[in-house]
Design a protein around this motif. Structure first.
Motif, short mmCIF file in Angstrom:
data_model
loop_
_atom_site.label_atom_id
_atom_site.label_comp_id
_atom_site.label_asym_id
_atom_site.label_seq_id
_atom_site.Cartn_x
_atom_site.Cartn_y
_atom_site.Cartn_z
N PRO A 55 -1.96 13.60 4.57
CA PRO A 55 -2.40 14.21 5.82
C PRO A 55 -3.71 13.59 6.31
O PRO A 55 -4.46 13.01 5.53
N ILE A 56 -3.99 13.74 7.60
CA ILE A 56 -5.19 13.18 8.21
C ILE A 56 -6.32 14.20 8.19
O ILE A 56 -6.12 15.36 8.55
N ALA A 57 -7.48 13.79 7.76
CA ALA A 57 -8.68 14.62 7.76
C ALA A 57 -9.74 13.92 8.61
O ALA A 57 -9.52 12.81 9.12
N ARG A 58 -10.92 14.55 8.74
CA ARG A 58 -11.93 13.94 9.60
C ARG A 58 -13.34 14.32 9.15
O ARG A 58 -13.54 15.30 8.43
N PHE A 59 -14.31 13.54 9.61
CA PHE A 59 -15.72 13.84 9.41
C PHE A 59 -16.51 13.21 10.54
O PHE A 59 -16.01 12.32 11.26
N LEU A 60 -17.74 13.65 10.71
CA LEU A 60 -18.64 13.12 11.73
C LEU A 60 -19.79 12.40 11.05
O LEU A 60 -20.43 12.96 10.15
N THR A 61 -20.06 11.17 11.46
CA THR A 61 -21.22 10.48 10.90
C THR A 61 -22.50 11.03 11.52
O THR A 61 -22.50 11.59 12.61
N ALA A 62 -23.60 10.88 10.80
CA ALA A 62 -24.89 11.35 11.30
C ALA A 62 -25.33 10.50 12.49
O ALA A 62 -24.93 9.34 12.62
N GLN B 63 -10.58 34.18 -5.35
CA GLN B 63 -9.75 33.55 -4.33
C GLN B 63 -8.78 34.58 -3.74
O GLN B 63 -8.43 35.55 -4.40
N PRO B 64 -8.35 34.35 -2.48
CA PRO B 64 -8.61 33.20 -1.63
C PRO B 64 -10.01 33.24 -1.02
O PRO B 64 -10.53 34.31 -0.71
N PHE B 65 -10.59 32.06 -0.84
CA PHE B 65 -11.93 31.95 -0.26
C PHE B 65 -11.83 31.95 1.27
O PHE B 65 -12.10 30.96 1.93
N THR B 66 -11.43 33.08 1.81
CA THR B 66 -11.14 33.15 3.25
C THR B 66 -12.37 32.88 4.11
O THR B 66 -12.24 32.51 5.28
N ILE B 67 -13.56 33.07 3.55
CA ILE B 67 -14.78 32.81 4.32
C ILE B 67 -14.86 31.33 4.75
O ILE B 67 -15.52 31.00 5.75
N MET B 68 -14.18 30.45 4.04
CA MET B 68 -14.18 29.04 4.42
C MET B 68 -13.58 28.85 5.81
O MET B 68 -13.99 27.94 6.55
N ASP B 69 -12.60 29.67 6.17
CA ASP B 69 -12.02 29.58 7.51
C ASP B 69 -13.01 30.01 8.57
O ASP B 69 -13.04 29.46 9.68
N ALA B 70 -13.85 31.00 8.25
CA ALA B 70 -14.88 31.43 9.20
C ALA B 70 -15.91 30.32 9.40
O ALA B 70 -16.34 30.06 10.53
N ALA C 110 -7.97 27.68 2.00
CA ALA C 110 -9.04 27.75 3.01
C ALA C 110 -10.10 26.69 2.75
O ALA C 110 -10.63 26.08 3.69
N SER C 111 -10.41 26.44 1.48
CA SER C 111 -11.37 25.38 1.15
C SER C 111 -10.83 24.03 1.58
O SER C 111 -11.57 23.21 2.14
N GLN C 112 -9.56 23.78 1.34
CA GLN C 112 -8.97 22.51 1.74
C GLN C 112 -9.03 22.33 3.25
O GLN C 112 -9.29 21.23 3.75
N ARG C 113 -8.82 23.42 4.00
CA ARG C 113 -8.89 23.31 5.46
C ARG C 113 -10.31 22.97 5.93
O ARG C 113 -10.49 22.15 6.83
N LEU C 114 -11.30 23.61 5.33
CA LEU C 114 -12.68 23.31 5.70
C LEU C 114 -13.03 21.87 5.36
O LEU C 114 -13.58 21.14 6.18
#
Length: 428
Positions: free
Chosen positions: A122-129, A151-158, A200-204
């Motif tokens: 799957p494709i993921a992303r990040f922003l450079t500084a 778990q689940p670490f639902t706060i990661m979605d927030a 949720a951690s993987q999504r974050l």
């Protein structure tokens, strides 16, 4: 009795916090983490230690596979660059940390892993500084304490919903000494696999980058200085996080990152250099590095990220090293270093603490994200501008250098992304 939505969720959070004790503790065997047969990958990705021109990507693949990293600016990666394939090995639990270099500043990059002979992941992303002289707005979230039995670490979605430029995990990324104690390297790896398997951690982690430090529970409760498990635990930490290794000091975890002209982030190692007999939490080299880095910083704000708070929590935190804490504040005063703030976790409550009114120095404490709440803490100290220990939480900081008064906006948020507290720190 009629409950508001927040009261219901807070009660549910406290109930889930008690659940692991009701169900009993598990052994330290770890869940079986299945590899996706189509891609040959498992546990998602984590991008970290991002600079204006580089990033490190963590991944894990099936044993014996060759894996390459594809990256580019196209969200669909219809066009991409590819790094040479590497082999994942058993001595790192089939994980890999791959560095991408020669990137452009302030740019959204998309990436994926590709195992030879398999469908790309799957494709993921990040922003450079931003470039070091760029005056861009910076927004980031931070917190600490993620215990696998919560778990689940639902706060990661927030956290993810706020679309931060990056996330800072301030330690206790695993609990090696709870729900089965890790003493061997495979057992430490299993703890990381258990937590990384959280959806949720993987999504974050797929949506932004991470800067991470460790605290005690990556090794053992209240770990300090020399500990017989420290070397093994540190190896597992490096195996499972995208942390760059210092070529001169390979065990070093303290480091700094600059986001434009707006903020220098100083990540401290508050554990492995401790020596109570000498009254030092940082150790000589790290303290000199921090002092020199603060004094030479030209960033608008200087943010000290310490896994344990400067105030509160007793002997295991900075309270146990009052002389060295005073030296830090004296250095800031002596060198007239302006706009310093601290972020921390570990004490299992959220707070905004006035460390020094004369220096206009505040500390923002967040957490836990998923661990027992510190229900015994009272928050009665006059140092506390804000105190909260009723639910899981995280901090969010937005630094706006373009406002008529450049400032740092501080927010403490709960698992449903409601703001518990907000304050503004103006730059001087």
């Amino acid at each position: 009795m009629k409950l508001t939505r927040r009261e219901f969720l807070a009660m549910a959070g406290r109930a889930s916090a008690a659940l692991p004790f009701l169900l009993g503790q598990s052994g330290c065997t770890g869940f079986v983490i299945k590899t996706d047969p189509e891609t040959g990958l498992s546990l998602g990705y984590v991008a970290g230690d991002v600079t204006h021109d580089s990033a490190i990507v963590w991944l894990r693949a099936q044993p014996g596979s060759l894996v390459s990293l594809q990256y580019g600016k196209d969200p669909a990666l219809s066009e991409f660059m590819s790094l040479a394939p590497i082999s994942v090995e058993s001595d790192s639990d089939y994980s890999a940390r791959i560095k991408i270099e020669r990137l452009e500043p302030a740019t959204r990059y998309y990436y994926r892993a590709a195992v030879a002979g398999k469908k790309p992941g799957p494709i993921a992303r990040f922003l450079t500084a931003p470039a070091p002289n760029d005056n861009a707005i910076v927004k980031f979230c931070f917190s600490g304490d993620t215990r696998e039995s919560y778990q689940p670490f639902t706060i990661m979605d927030a956290i993810r919903a706020n679309q931060p430029n990056f996330f800072v995990h301030l330690g206790d990324t695993i609990y090696a000494d709870r729900n089965g104690t890790a003493t061997q390297l495979p057992e430490f790896w299993a703890k990381y696999r258990d937590n990384r398997d959280d959806a949720a951690s993987q999504r974050l982690f797929a949506d932004t980058s991470v800067y991470v430090v460790w605290d005690d529970h990556e090794v053992a409760d209240n770990y300090e200085g020399f500990h017989p498990l420290a070397a093994t635990a540190r190896r597992a930490f490096f195996d499972y996080w995208p942390v760059g290794r210092n070529s001169q000091e390979t065990d070093r975890l303290y480091r700094s990152f600059r986001w434009g002209k707006v903020v220098d982030l100083f990540l401290l190692d508050a554990r492995q250099y401790r020596d109570h007999s000498s009254g030092t939490l940082l150790g000589k080299q790290q303290k000199e590095w921090l002092f020199d880095s603060l004094a030479s910083s030209s960033a608008l704000f200087k943010c000290i990220a310490t896994s344990v708070p400067f105030y509160g929590g007793g002997r295991d935190r900075w309270d146990g090293y009052p002389r060295e804490r005073a030296e830090v504040f004296q250095w800031i005063n002596q060198k007239k270093i302006k706009n310093v703030a601290s972020i921390s976790a570990d004490v299992h409550y959220a707070a905004v603490t006035r460390l020094s009114d004369r220096l206009r120095l505040k500390e923002i404490v967040a957490g836990p994200m998923a661990a027992p709440l510190n229900v015994l803490a009272t928050g009665l100290s006059k140092r506390f501008e804000f105190f909260f220990n009723k639910n899981f939480n995280f901090g969010m900081i937005t630094i706006d250098p373009k406002s008529s008064t450049p400032h740092m906006l501080v927010e403490i948020r709960d698992p449903i992304n409601e703001t518990l507290y907000k304050t503004r720190i103006d730059a001087v």
